[in-house]
Write a protein that holds these residues in place. Sequence first.
Motif, mmCIF file in Angstrom:
data_model
loop_
_atom_site.group_PDB
_atom_site.id
_atom_site.type_symbol
_atom_site.label_atom_id
_atom_site.label_comp_id
_atom_site.label_asym_id
_atom_site.label_seq_id
_atom_site.Cartn_x
_atom_site.Cartn_y
_atom_site.Cartn_z
ATOM 1 N N VAL A 116 -8.038 26.112 52.340
ATOM 2 C CA VAL A 116 -7.798 25.913 50.913
ATOM 3 C C VAL A 116 -7.478 24.448 50.635
ATOM 4 C CG1 VAL A 116 -6.396 26.616 48.937
ATOM 5 C CG2 VAL A 116 -6.980 28.294 50.707
ATOM 6 N N GLU A 117 -6.669 23.843 51.502
ATOM 7 C CA GLU A 117 -6.269 22.451 51.311
ATOM 8 C C GLU A 117 -7.469 21.520 51.385
ATOM 9 O OE1 GLU A 117 -2.584 21.138 53.176
ATOM 10 O OE2 GLU A 117 -3.707 19.489 54.070
ATOM 11 N N TRP A 118 -8.341 21.731 52.342
ATOM 12 C CA TRP A 118 -9.510 20.874 52.474
ATOM 13 C C TRP A 118 -10.466 21.065 51.298
ATOM 14 C CZ3 TRP A 118 -11.847 18.599 57.345
ATOM 15 C CH2 TRP A 118 -10.840 18.130 58.193
ATOM 16 N N THR A 119 -10.615 22.303 50.850
ATOM 17 C CA THR A 119 -11.488 22.550 49.700
ATOM 18 C C THR A 119 -10.930 21.866 48.461
ATOM 19 O OG1 THR A 119 -12.116 24.692 50.641
ATOM 20 C CG2 THR A 119 -12.600 24.340 48.316
ATOM 21 N N LEU A 120 -9.623 21.964 48.263
ATOM 22 C CA LEU A 120 -8.979 21.303 47.131
ATOM 23 C C LEU A 120 -9.143 19.791 47.232
ATOM 24 C CD1 LEU A 120 -7.155 21.315 44.621
ATOM 25 C CD2 LEU A 120 -5.173 21.519 46.157
ATOM 26 N N SER A 121 -8.978 19.246 48.429
ATOM 27 C CA SER A 121 -9.062 17.791 48.619
ATOM 28 C C SER A 121 -10.453 17.239 48.330
ATOM 29 C CB SER A 121 -8.653 17.426 50.051
ATOM 30 O OG SER A 121 -7.313 17.786 50.308
#
Length: 487
Positions: A395-400
């Motif tokens: 989720v963090e990488w997708t958001l970033s």
Amino acid sequence: MSDFGGPGPGTTDPQQHDGSWVDELLLHAGHDDAEPAVHIGERLDRAGLRREVVARHTELAEAGLRRGGSVALQLPPSLALLTHLLAAWRTGAQVILLDHRLTAHESDRALQRTAPQFLVRPAGPVRLGVLRGFHTVDAVAEPYPEGRPAASGHALVQLSSGSTGPSKVIGRTAADLVAEVHRYTLIPGMPGPGDRIVVLNSLIHAMGLMAGVLHSLHAGVEIVLPERMSADGILAAVAARTAPTVITGVPFHAQLLASVSAPPPLPHLVGAISAGESVRPGVSEAFAARYSVPLGEVYGMTETGVIAADLSGASRPATGRTAPGIEAKVVDGELLVRRPVSPYLGPAGPDRWADGWLRTRDAATLDPETGLLAVVGRLDSQVSVGGLKVDLTEVEWTLSELPGVREAVVVHDGAIEAYAVLDEQVTARAVEGLLAERVAGFKLPRRIHALTALPRTTTGKPVRDPAALRAAAQRSAAVPAAAVERV
């Protein structure tokens, strides 16, 4: 009274080091006296650096430091920090490295935990600035009340970065440090004799200390600290001399430099190295496009030093091959690293070290034939939401990756929460809508908090402690839309 009295369970108490390795490995190492050694405000050749170290050695001896003694260094990045470190080791003392930015309360707690005989700190006030690359300080060595000689043979004592919880007290022997210096010389692409290294990492933590300082001294690489930690200041340090130059820092620095729209020509920049955490998607490509050099990665821990590296960037998304002499395995998806004795001073539970293996708590895959290691996130990033597994790293990488998102952290704090630094024209609600197009509904954060800056550890890693992130969100709450709740 310190809260550790010696090595942790399963450790040995090795003989105190005598300091001879400092001269043999670092200060002499077969290099010409006229070769550049350090450029920290002033440039010193190797002979000049040795003179400074010998002078600090004499001062520490006059203060009462002896072989088998202990000294804490709490100095900002400076020539004084480097020379006192080498001088104390040359004495045969145990060195405890403390960050100069700790509050008085944090400093007192760290000193109580480690109980050094002496504390070396600035003789007067230091003007701290977030963009200062180094400081010019006069240092003073003072006895620390109730301090004691080294309780073990460890040459170095460090506190872990504390990005996911309380700091741990970690010890490394002189033999361990020497072995890692030699390990770095076997990693393809590391700077060598006649090269320069512009060090942006903290000098008291793993990458900055081991690769930026110790390897460089051994290999004949000039150590350079920029005057300013701005993009312009870093690039000016690179351009200051024509020798082949490598930059080493954390992903934040790579992202900062990659954002420069029109950097000046830097024909002598031959590489860059990032460590401390995974580089967010797109940064490596943007950096290579800007500067025509690869952004390599090094993965390691305070407890072990370097574990894997690929300075060519060719292994991405894998981290790289395990470093020479490193024995690792993956058990139930977790990376374990061979450590014959526990690196922890004081009680160390079997949840971190047992039977000669250190649990990294990092999820990884390891190809047994090639040794290629891919670190895919923290094990504690995998949470259950309504009985469904969610990988917070995903989720963090997708958001970033979303347009307008500069950087982000995703944690589980009773529910999934996201904290992001956004471009001025971007709202949390708009980012929420884009994210909903890319991840399943059960993976979406309950709230997206827009921050002015992510809180970071002293090594530059984003803090993942929910309480610290909530506090940062409260500080940014002057903007009414700083947090948008998903309905």
